[in-house]
Design a protein around this motif. Structure first.
Motif, short mmCIF file in Angstrom:
data_model
loop_
_atom_site.label_atom_id
_atom_site.label_comp_id
_atom_site.label_asym_id
_atom_site.label_seq_id
_atom_site.Cartn_x
_atom_site.Cartn_y
_atom_site.Cartn_z
N GLU A 142 0.81 -1.22 0.00
CA GLU A 142 0.00 0.00 0.00
C GLU A 142 0.84 1.26 0.00
OE1 GLU A 142 -2.60 -0.77 3.32
OE2 GLU A 142 -4.23 -1.39 1.97
N GLU A 143 2.11 1.17 0.39
CA GLU A 143 3.01 2.33 0.37
C GLU A 143 3.52 2.64 -1.04
OE1 GLU A 143 6.10 1.64 3.19
OE2 GLU A 143 4.74 1.69 4.91
N VAL A 144 3.39 1.69 -1.96
CA VAL A 144 3.86 1.90 -3.33
C VAL A 144 2.98 2.95 -4.00
CG1 VAL A 144 4.18 0.80 -5.59
CG2 VAL A 144 4.77 -0.43 -3.50
N LYS A 145 3.61 3.89 -4.70
CA LYS A 145 2.87 4.96 -5.37
C LYS A 145 1.94 4.37 -6.43
CE LYS A 145 3.48 9.12 -8.07
NZ LYS A 145 4.40 9.96 -8.83
N GLY A 146 0.68 4.79 -6.41
CA GLY A 146 -0.31 4.33 -7.38
C GLY A 146 -1.18 3.19 -6.89
N VAL A 147 -0.80 2.54 -5.79
CA VAL A 147 -1.61 1.45 -5.25
C VAL A 147 -2.76 2.06 -4.46
CG1 VAL A 147 -1.66 -0.50 -3.66
CG2 VAL A 147 0.28 -0.18 -5.18
N VAL A 148 -3.97 1.68 -4.80
CA VAL A 148 -5.16 2.22 -4.15
C VAL A 148 -5.50 1.42 -2.90
CG1 VAL A 148 -7.62 2.70 -4.46
CG2 VAL A 148 -6.04 3.07 -6.35
N ALA A 149 -5.47 0.08 -3.01
CA ALA A 149 -5.82 -0.78 -1.89
C ALA A 149 -5.19 -2.14 -2.08
CB ALA A 149 -7.34 -0.90 -1.76
N ALA A 150 -5.12 -2.89 -0.98
CA ALA A 150 -4.60 -4.26 -1.01
C ALA A 150 -5.44 -5.09 -0.06
CB ALA A 150 -3.13 -4.29 -0.61
N SER A 151 -5.57 -6.35 -0.39
CA SER A 151 -6.39 -7.25 0.42
C SER A 151 -5.78 -8.64 0.41
CB SER A 151 -7.81 -7.30 -0.13
OG SER A 151 -8.59 -8.23 0.58
N PRO A 152 -5.74 -9.32 1.56
CA PRO A 152 -5.21 -10.68 1.59
C PRO A 152 -6.25 -11.68 1.08
CG PRO A 152 -5.94 -10.08 3.77
CD PRO A 152 -6.11 -8.86 2.90
N ALA A 153 -5.77 -12.77 0.54
CA ALA A 153 -6.66 -13.84 0.07
C ALA A 153 -5.91 -15.16 0.15
CB ALA A 153 -7.12 -13.58 -1.35
N VAL A 154 -6.64 -16.22 0.39
CA VAL A 154 -6.08 -17.57 0.38
C VAL A 154 -6.78 -18.32 -0.73
CG1 VAL A 154 -5.80 -19.70 1.68
CG2 VAL A 154 -5.66 -17.51 2.87
N VAL A 155 -6.01 -18.90 -1.65
CA VAL A 155 -6.57 -19.61 -2.78
C VAL A 155 -6.12 -21.06 -2.71
CG1 VAL A 155 -6.69 -19.72 -5.29
CG2 VAL A 155 -6.51 -17.51 -4.17
N SER A 156 -7.07 -21.96 -2.89
CA SER A 156 -6.76 -23.39 -2.85
C SER A 156 -7.70 -24.14 -3.77
CB SER A 156 -6.88 -23.90 -1.41
OG SER A 156 -6.46 -25.25 -1.35
N GLN A 157 -7.37 -25.39 -4.02
CA GLN A 157 -8.22 -26.23 -4.84
C GLN A 157 -9.08 -27.10 -3.94
OE1 GLN A 157 -5.56 -28.45 -7.27
NE2 GLN A 157 -4.99 -26.70 -8.52
N GLY A 158 -10.22 -27.49 -4.47
CA GLY A 158 -11.11 -28.36 -3.72
C GLY A 158 -11.83 -29.30 -4.65
N LEU A 159 -12.52 -30.25 -4.07
CA LEU A 159 -13.29 -31.22 -4.84
C LEU A 159 -14.65 -31.36 -4.17
CD1 LEU A 159 -13.20 -33.35 -7.16
CD2 LEU A 159 -12.59 -35.00 -5.41
#
Length: 159
Positions: free
Chosen positions: A85-102
């Motif tokens: 978020e400190e990087v110039k031009g970044v508006v927002a950041a959000s964490p996410a966890v991605v995984s596969q499922g069946l």
């Protein structure tokens, strides 16, 4: 009379014995008008379709995704988010966890692979427009899990 108008009237109006040429000219001009109008309408519709697709595709996913190296999640994701978020031009950041499922039904004869994405509901709407596509709240509570179990009872096993 302008020169261009004189030539247009000369070839579009009939003289004695040449009325067939005027009818052919009229049909040619009308056909050309309909063809050009059709092309303009099709281009307009495709442009609107392209804008809608871009909005839906770009709005559902963030523009940049930072993955953890290896199979483990970021143990200190808050620090990474604050640095991003400190990087110039970044508006927002959000964490996410991605995984596969069946998913499979209770009989086990129907299976489908899915990708499960866990998000932080309080931050995700700043990054994507996911709430636009939801009919309920973004946070999953026990009542919603029970409703899903009842709705898909017999089709899939939800644990």
């Amino acid at each position: 009379m302008k020169y261009e108008l004189f030539i247009a009237l000369r070839y579009l109006t009939s003289r004695k014995g040449h009325s067939f040429i005027s009818v052919v000219s009229l049909f040619s001009v009308l056909g050309l008008m309909i063809g050009v109008a059709t092309v303009i309408v099709v281009i307009g519709v495709l442009k609107g379709f392209e804008d809608a697709i871009k909005e839906k595709m770009l709005g559902a996913e963030p523009h940049i995704i930072i993955w953890a190296q290896g199979a483990d999640a970021f143990p200190d994701y808050e620090r990474v988010i604050s640095e991003v978020e400190e990087v110039k031009g970044v508006v927002a950041a959000s964490p996410a966890v991605v995984s596969q499922g069946l998913l499979q039904n209770e009989e086990g004869d129907r299976r489908i692979g899915v990708i499960v994405k866990g998000v932080d509901p309080s931050r995700e709407n700043r990054v994507t427009n996911i709430e636009r596509y939801l009919s309920g709240p973004l946070d999953f509570n026990p009542e919603m899990v029970e409703e899903a179990r009842e709705r898909y009872k017999g089709r899939f096993t939800i644990k």
